[in-house]
Design an enzyme around this catalytic site. Structure first.
Site, PDB file in Angstrom:
ATOM      1  N   GLY A 146     -16.200   4.683  -3.742  1.00 29.76           N
ATOM      2  CA  GLY A 146     -15.751   5.189  -2.461  1.00 29.76           C
ATOM      3  C   GLY A 146     -15.317   4.131  -1.470  1.00 29.76           C
ATOM      4  N   TYR A 181      -3.854  12.069   0.676  1.00 33.79           N
ATOM      5  CA  TYR A 181      -3.157  11.288  -0.345  1.00 33.79           C
ATOM      6  C   TYR A 181      -2.110  12.150  -1.040  1.00 33.79           C
ATOM      7  CZ  TYR A 181      -2.550   8.095  -4.325  1.00 33.79           C
ATOM      8  OH  TYR A 181      -2.032   7.245  -5.285  1.00 33.79           O
ATOM      9  N   LEU A 220     -12.155   0.157  -3.847  1.00 34.50           N
ATOM     10  CA  LEU A 220     -12.066  -1.025  -4.707  1.00 34.50           C
ATOM     11  C   LEU A 220     -11.796  -0.651  -6.157  1.00 34.50           C
ATOM     12  CD1 LEU A 220     -15.010  -3.150  -3.251  1.00 34.50           C
ATOM     13  CD2 LEU A 220     -12.603  -3.110  -2.573  1.00 34.50           C
ATOM     14  N   SER A 221     -11.464   0.613  -6.371  1.00 32.68           N
ATOM     15  CA  SER A 221     -11.005   1.110  -7.662  1.00 32.68           C
ATOM     16  C   SER A 221     -12.045   1.041  -8.759  1.00 32.68           C
ATOM     17  CB  SER A 221      -9.733   0.375  -8.099  1.00 32.68           C
ATOM     18  OG  SER A 221      -9.046   1.158  -9.041  1.00 32.68           O
ATOM     19  N   SER A 222     -13.210   1.601  -8.468  1.00 31.93           N
ATOM     20  CA  SER A 222     -14.253   1.695  -9.485  1.00 31.93           C
ATOM     21  C   SER A 222     -13.806   2.556 -10.656  1.00 31.93           C
ATOM     22  CB  SER A 222     -15.539   2.266  -8.871  1.00 31.93           C
ATOM     23  OG  SER A 222     -15.298   3.523  -8.264  1.00 31.93           O
ATOM     24  N   ASP A 277      -3.963   0.201 -10.083  1.00 28.15           N
ATOM     25  CA  ASP A 277      -5.384  -0.085 -10.263  1.00 28.15           C
ATOM     26  C   ASP A 277      -5.713  -0.407 -11.719  1.00 28.15           C
ATOM     27  OD1 ASP A 277      -5.462   0.506  -7.614  1.00 28.15           O
ATOM     28  OD2 ASP A 277      -6.548   2.397  -7.823  1.00 28.15           O
ATOM     29  N   SER A 294     -25.434   6.990 -18.291  1.00 32.56           N
ATOM     30  CA  SER A 294     -24.973   6.285 -17.096  1.00 32.56           C
ATOM     31  C   SER A 294     -26.173   5.752 -16.338  1.00 32.56           C
ATOM     32  CB  SER A 294     -24.181   7.226 -16.179  1.00 32.56           C
ATOM     33  OG  SER A 294     -24.016   6.638 -14.901  1.00 32.56           O
ATOM     34  N   GLU A 322       0.836  -1.207   0.000  1.00 32.91           N
ATOM     35  CA  GLU A 322       0.000   0.000   0.000  1.00 32.91           C
ATOM     36  C   GLU A 322       0.867   1.251   0.000  1.00 32.91           C
ATOM     37  OE1 GLU A 322      -3.163   0.000  -1.186  1.00 32.91           O
ATOM     38  OE2 GLU A 322      -3.569  -1.407   0.425  1.00 32.91           O
ATOM     39  N   HIS A 323       0.492   2.209  -0.858  1.00 32.59           N
ATOM     40  CA  HIS A 323       1.228   3.469  -0.993  1.00 32.59           C
ATOM     41  C   HIS A 323       2.676   3.230  -1.429  1.00 32.59           C
ATOM     42  CE1 HIS A 323      -1.837   6.321   0.421  1.00 32.59           C
ATOM     43  NE2 HIS A 323      -2.237   5.343   1.210  1.00 32.59           N
TER      44      HIS A 323
END
Length: 380
Positions: free
Chosen positions: A117, A219, A120-122, A167, A63, A29-30
């Site tokens: 949000g 971030y 999970l990298s939508s 991602d 959408s 992570e990061h």
């Protein structure tokens, strides 16, 4: 207008459909924006993109998630502050235009089942499904590695989010029953066997349902801190990124860097090593070592990188207390989700306990997703 939209999209006749998966990061992570190592898995939650060429001299996009319609042409291929959902598609078109010139106009139908949000990298699933779909539909002959890279550029350059490559890469190259070891410097990758069901385990994501206001700012701040630490270290060491630190360079960093920069470097240095150890133990069937790597990663993200929050820390503590094999936060932090490996024999009871205790503590329930691994982007 709605009648016209229904006419365009109601039967999807002539449309070709594509999907790309969300992801959960097992460990690492990061590290990706420091050109380090990451180990995500693609999950069976997807973003769907349907397209069909039109002769209207404009892109027409609907959408389903937002129940919203938008049309544009190349003269107004600019960031839209009101309909933010369209910017990911526009960003991909912008990047493809730079590579291959203008593509024909098309109608597009969008639907995403990756929770937004939740970490999970939508967004990457969205970008990759669009980039891959356009490439296949118009036979642009862009290779898959470039699909991932241009999707990242769309998010960096057009949407304005400073994400790393992980991602988009896992959305492109994911494979069922494997994790993907990615070297984010060279973009070399390796599929690592990760068949958790054969171990009697399930992959469970628990979404805190919170995103603290500091998330975007936090971030960006962590990225700047890493870059500042690198600039200082480059006065003493011949390195191009924090990933290049060897043991001697790391020890020097802990002597000369001020806080919090030395703590940020400590996380990145040790997290990279945890990823490689995790992979080595997966390859050698030493699953008993994995829980410690995941917990050490979480504690490092809490104490050194300072990106967890009360909700995430609570979920990890309770996950382990209630019998999870392993647990840690996943994603950018400041909210979002935890990833948990939970014995199948206790899964229902575990979910009930974690849900009740979280609601008692914070006043609302988390979302709990029991997930499978999946393949990367493909036509459907």
């Amino acid at each position: 207008m709605m009648a016209n939209i229904e006419r365009i999209f109601k039967d999807k006749e002539g449309f070709r459909g594509f999907r790309a998966p969300g992801r959960v990061n097992l460990i690492g992570e990061h590290t990706d924006y420091h050109y380090g190592f990451v180990l995500p898995v693609s999950i069976n939650k997807f973003f769907y993109f349907y397209l069909r060429q039109n002769r209207e001299n404009k892109f027409r996009v609907f959408s389903e998630n937002f129940n919203d319609y938008y049309e544009f042409d190349y003269s107004n291929l600019i960031f839209n502050r009101e309909k933010t959902w369209i910017n990911y598609l526009m960003g991909v078109i912008s990047e493809i235009k730079k590579l291959r010139g203008e593509i024909p106009y098309f109608d597009a139908y969008l639907y995403g089942e990756v929770p937004m949000g939740a970490g999970l990298s939508s967004s990457a699933a969205y970008e990759v499904s669009v980039a891959y779909g356009i490439n296949e539909y118009f036979d642009l002959k862009i290779d898959k590695k470039e699909i991932a890279k241009l999707s990242q550029r769309a998010e960096n350059n057009f949407v304005g989010a400073p994400c790393g490559i992980m991602d988009q890469f896992i959305a492109t190259f994911g494979r069922e029953k494997t994790a993907l070891l990615i070297d984010t410097l060279t973009l070399d990758y390796e599929h690592i066997p990760f068949d958790i069901k054969s171990r009697g385990l399930r992959l469970v994501v628990v979404d805190t349902k919170v995103k603290h206001s500091i998330a975007g700012e936090g971030y960006s701040t962590r990225r700047r801190e890493g870059e500042e630490a690198l600039r200082i270290l480059q006065k003493y060491l011949n390195i191009n990124s924090l990933r290049d630190l060897d043991e001697e360079g790391y020890e020097l960093s802990q002597k000369i860097l001020p806080s919090p920069l030395k703590e940020r470097v400590a996380h990145v240095y040790n997290e990279n090593r945890r990823v490689l150890n995790f992979v080595n133990d997966l390859k050698n069937d030493n699953w008993e070592n994995l829980p410690k790597y995941m917990l050490d990663s979480h504690l490092s993200l809490k104490n050194l990188y300072e990106v967890t929050c009360e909700e995430l820390d609570f979920l990890v503590e309770k996950a382990l207390e209630y019998g999870a094999f392993a647990s840690r936060m996943t994603g950018g932090g400041f909210g979002g989700s935890t990833i948990n490996l939970v014995p199948e024999s206790i899964i229902d009871n575990w979910i009930e306990k974690i849900t009740v205790s979280y609601e008692n503590k914070f006043g609302f329930k988390p979302d709990v997703l029991v997930l499978e691994t999946s393949d990367g982007v493909r036509e459907i």
